[in-house]
Design a protein around this motif. Structure first.
Motif, PDB file in Angstrom:
ATOM      1  N   ASN A  56       0.082 -80.644  36.634  1.00  0.00           N
ATOM      2  CA  ASN A  56      -0.999 -80.375  35.678  1.00  0.00           C
ATOM      3  C   ASN A  56      -0.555 -79.244  34.749  1.00  0.00           C
ATOM      4  OD1 ASN A  56      -1.474 -77.965  37.024  1.00  0.00           O
ATOM      5  ND2 ASN A  56      -2.931 -78.945  38.423  1.00  0.00           N
ATOM      6  N   ILE A  57      -1.440 -78.887  33.832  1.00  0.00           N
ATOM      7  CA  ILE A  57      -1.043 -77.900  32.818  1.00  0.00           C
ATOM      8  C   ILE A  57      -0.669 -76.559  33.448  1.00  0.00           C
ATOM      9  CG2 ILE A  57      -2.020 -76.480  30.952  1.00  0.00           C
ATOM     10  CD1 ILE A  57      -3.248 -79.176  29.893  1.00  0.00           C
ATOM     11  N   GLU A  58      -1.384 -76.162  34.495  1.00  0.00           N
ATOM     12  CA  GLU A  58      -1.071 -74.886  35.159  1.00  0.00           C
ATOM     13  C   GLU A  58       0.302 -74.936  35.850  1.00  0.00           C
ATOM     14  OE1 GLU A  58      -4.799 -76.107  36.450  1.00  0.00           O
ATOM     15  OE2 GLU A  58      -4.407 -76.068  34.293  1.00  0.00           O
ATOM     16  N   ASP A  59       0.585 -76.050  36.502  1.00  0.00           N
ATOM     17  CA  ASP A  59       1.905 -76.174  37.146  1.00  0.00           C
ATOM     18  C   ASP A  59       3.015 -75.967  36.117  1.00  0.00           C
ATOM     19  OD1 ASP A  59       0.647 -77.019  39.514  1.00  0.00           O
ATOM     20  OD2 ASP A  59       0.847 -79.145  39.002  1.00  0.00           O
ATOM     21  N   TYR A  60       2.786 -76.518  34.943  1.00  0.00           N
ATOM     22  CA  TYR A  60       3.820 -76.524  33.899  1.00  0.00           C
ATOM     23  C   TYR A  60       3.855 -75.202  33.144  1.00  0.00           C
ATOM     24  CZ  TYR A  60       6.842 -79.219  30.656  1.00  0.00           C
ATOM     25  OH  TYR A  60       7.881 -79.719  29.910  1.00  0.00           O
ATOM     26  N   GLN A  61       2.749 -74.426  33.265  1.00  0.00           N
ATOM     27  CA  GLN A  61       2.607 -73.171  32.522  1.00  0.00           C
ATOM     28  C   GLN A  61       3.701 -72.156  32.884  1.00  0.00           C
ATOM     29  OE1 GLN A  61       0.572 -72.656  30.043  1.00  0.00           O
ATOM     30  NE2 GLN A  61       1.020 -70.476  29.726  1.00  0.00           N
ATOM     31  N   VAL A  62       4.202 -72.213  34.104  1.00  0.00           N
ATOM     32  CA  VAL A  62       5.245 -71.242  34.500  1.00  0.00           C
ATOM     33  C   VAL A  62       6.444 -71.320  33.548  1.00  0.00           C
ATOM     34  CG1 VAL A  62       4.598 -71.192  36.947  1.00  0.00           C
ATOM     35  CG2 VAL A  62       6.363 -72.794  36.185  1.00  0.00           C
ATOM     36  N   TYR A  63       6.722 -72.521  33.074  1.00  0.00           N
ATOM     37  CA  TYR A  63       7.890 -72.676  32.187  1.00  0.00           C
ATOM     38  C   TYR A  63       7.603 -72.105  30.798  1.00  0.00           C
ATOM     39  CZ  TYR A  63       8.798 -75.827  36.051  1.00  0.00           C
ATOM     40  OH  TYR A  63       8.945 -76.352  37.307  1.00  0.00           O
ATOM     41  N   PHE A  64       6.358 -72.242  30.393  1.00  0.00           N
ATOM     42  CA  PHE A  64       5.939 -71.647  29.120  1.00  0.00           C
ATOM     43  C   PHE A  64       6.075 -70.116  29.201  1.00  0.00           C
ATOM     44  CE2 PHE A  64       2.803 -69.723  26.325  1.00  0.00           C
ATOM     45  CZ  PHE A  64       2.840 -70.477  25.171  1.00  0.00           C
ATOM     46  N   ASP A  65       5.555 -69.554  30.310  1.00  0.00           N
ATOM     47  CA  ASP A  65       5.567 -68.093  30.467  1.00  0.00           C
ATOM     48  C   ASP A  65       6.979 -67.529  30.536  1.00  0.00           C
ATOM     49  OD1 ASP A  65       2.824 -68.174  30.478  1.00  0.00           O
ATOM     50  OD2 ASP A  65       2.654 -68.180  32.681  1.00  0.00           O
ATOM     51  N   GLU A  66       7.907 -68.380  30.906  1.00  0.00           N
ATOM     52  CA  GLU A  66       9.257 -67.927  31.195  1.00  0.00           C
ATOM     53  C   GLU A  66      10.258 -68.263  30.079  1.00  0.00           C
ATOM     54  OE1 GLU A  66      10.281 -69.557  35.023  1.00  0.00           O
ATOM     55  OE2 GLU A  66      12.422 -69.664  34.498  1.00  0.00           O
TER      56      GLU A  66
END
Ligand code: JFZ
Length: 432
Positions: A56-66
């Motif tokens: 989901n979007i939260e799972d994928y958010q780690v890559y955005f943050d990084e």
């Protein structure tokens, strides 16, 4: 050449003549670089990872943050493309995950809000233009991030089976408006763009579902010289194609057996896109690379049928093109620096595809590509009395041509060497 695309009594339409003119540089260029790069380079399991693993979007958010590609230097990429003999490049401005690689006003889901803190589309475009390459942008019509992009229209949508998503009302018009606005930014704020590479249409999600005529009109108004691919869902082969049918065809899964023609028999420009291993986006554990010789032959095969080859690289999380890809492209470039004259501006030969390789042709010059170590002579069927002399392209050395039985035969050197024959002017009577 497309210039002699006549068949029978037909007269080309003005649409066809415009197409010919617009695509002249593209048909001359023949060889380009595709770049699939985005957040998915961090998980490094391919650009479909979010859908395939149902993140989901939260799972994928780690890559955005990084996301912080500390070694990203588009000049290095552009120099590699040039060294390979490529003449243009196409970057994923947005892939299916919806992440924007430019400083868009339409969303915060963009590179300038990540640690990268950079408009990556702008820096890509500037660097590649600096190196004298034509530039294109890939833009995904599919968008797994936008709340109004319907999970249920998309078999692969990561949120498709998610309870939160069920029963949600998707305002399709909102998504299409957003998509048009994003494309508008790309064709308005970034100078001259040579190619827009839309991807992709499926089921009923094609053509006017994207408001494609309006989209294409807007793009062409802002960028009169732009070339548009054929994945908005129109049919290029019709004599009077839809506004959104595109300027070049994109055959899937390899090089077509024959040149691509419209229904009147006129040749259409086309471009096959190809991965170097089995992935578009960076996949750390995919070692199934093609060899430089494979790439050379795909390219040769494409040009012999009037097409281009767009070879993909998938830069990693640091913004580096994988070492192995670099090596392959450098080897291809070594070959191109010697044999490029048989590729650039060359096209379909009037002579039939030989058993032992391929022909390309430029005016009265025939280029012959040998695909295998040969045994004895090479038969040149149909070329009797037409060859004035034959020379290896790589060093200008003479290739002996002897009349033998009904054909001319000739003697080559190594596989992938090319000889060229300066033919007597041969009237081009059939559709080229
Ligand atoms: C699409 C993308 O899904 C993929 O990630 C990559 O970007 C590739 C270049 O394009 O894949 C497609 C799209 C359309 C077809 C096949 C693969 N098609 O029309 O058959």
């Amino acid at each position: 050449s497309l210039g002699s695309g006549l068949k029978g009594q037909d007269v080309p339409t003005s649409h066809y003549e415009d197409l010919q003119e617009r695509t002249a540089w593209f048909r001359e260029a023949r060889f380009g670089m595709f770049i699939h790069w985005g957040l998915y380079s961090i998980p490094a399991r391919g650009e479909w990872v979010r859908a395939q693993e149902r993140m989901n979007i939260e799972d994928y958010q780690v890559y955005f943050d990084e996301f912080n590609p500390v070694n990203y230097n588009p000049h290095v990429w552009a120099k590699l493309a040039k060294a390979a003999g490529m003449k243009y490049a196409v970057l994923t401005a947005k892939h299916h995950d919806g992440f924007c690689m430019w400083d868009t006003k339409t969303t915060d889901y963009k590179s300038t809000r990540t640690p990268a803190n950079q408009d990556l589309v702008r820096t890509f475009l500037e660097a590649f233009r600096d190196e004298g390459l034509k530039v294109g942008l890939y833009y995904s019509l599919v968008d797994w991030y936008h709340p109004d992009y319907p999970a249920y229209g998309d078999r692969q949508h990561p949120m498709r089976d998610n309870e939160d998503w069920k029963g949600k009302v998707h305002k399709w018009d909102n998504y299409v408006g957003y998509m048009h606005e994003q494309v508008n930014e790309l064709v308005t704020n970034y100078g001259e763009i040579d190619i827009m590479w839309f991807d992709f249409s499926y089921w009923s999600y094609r053509g006017e579902k994207w408001r494609a005529s309006e989209l294409v009109q807007m793009v062409r108004e802002k960028q009169p010289h732009i070339l548009i691919d054929n994945r908005l869902g129109g049919d290029m082969e019709k004599n009077d194609p839809d506004v959104y049918a595109g300027d070049f065809d994109g055959p899937e899964q390899g090089i077509p057996r024959e040149p691509i023609r419209n229904e009147s028999g006129y040749l259409l420009p086309w471009e096959a896109c190809m991965t170097l291993n089995d992935s578009w986006g960076y996949k750390a554990k995919d070692y199934n690379y093609k060899t430089a010789q494979d790439v050379i032959r795909y390219l040769t095969n494409a040009v012999s049928k009037g097409g281009n080859l767009l070879v993909n690289v998938g830069p990693n999380a640091y913004g580096e093109i994988p070492k192995r890809s670099q090596e392959i492209l450098h080897s291809v470039g070594d070959w191109m620096s010697v044999n490029g004259e048989a590729i650039y501006g060359a096209g379909i030969s009037e002579f039939d595809k030989p058993e032992w390789g391929r022909f390309t042709q430029k005016g009265d010059t025939l280029y012959a590509f040998l695909f295998q170590k040969h045994f004895g002579h090479i038969g040149l069927k149909g070329l009797k009395d037409k060859v004035i002399k034959a020379r290896l392209v790589k060093d200008g050395s003479e290739v002996i041509v002897t009349p033998f039985w009904n054909d001319e035969t000739s003697d080559f050197d190594e596989p992938d060497d090319i000889f060229l024959a300066f033919g007597k002017p041969v009237p081009l009577t059939y559709p080229l």
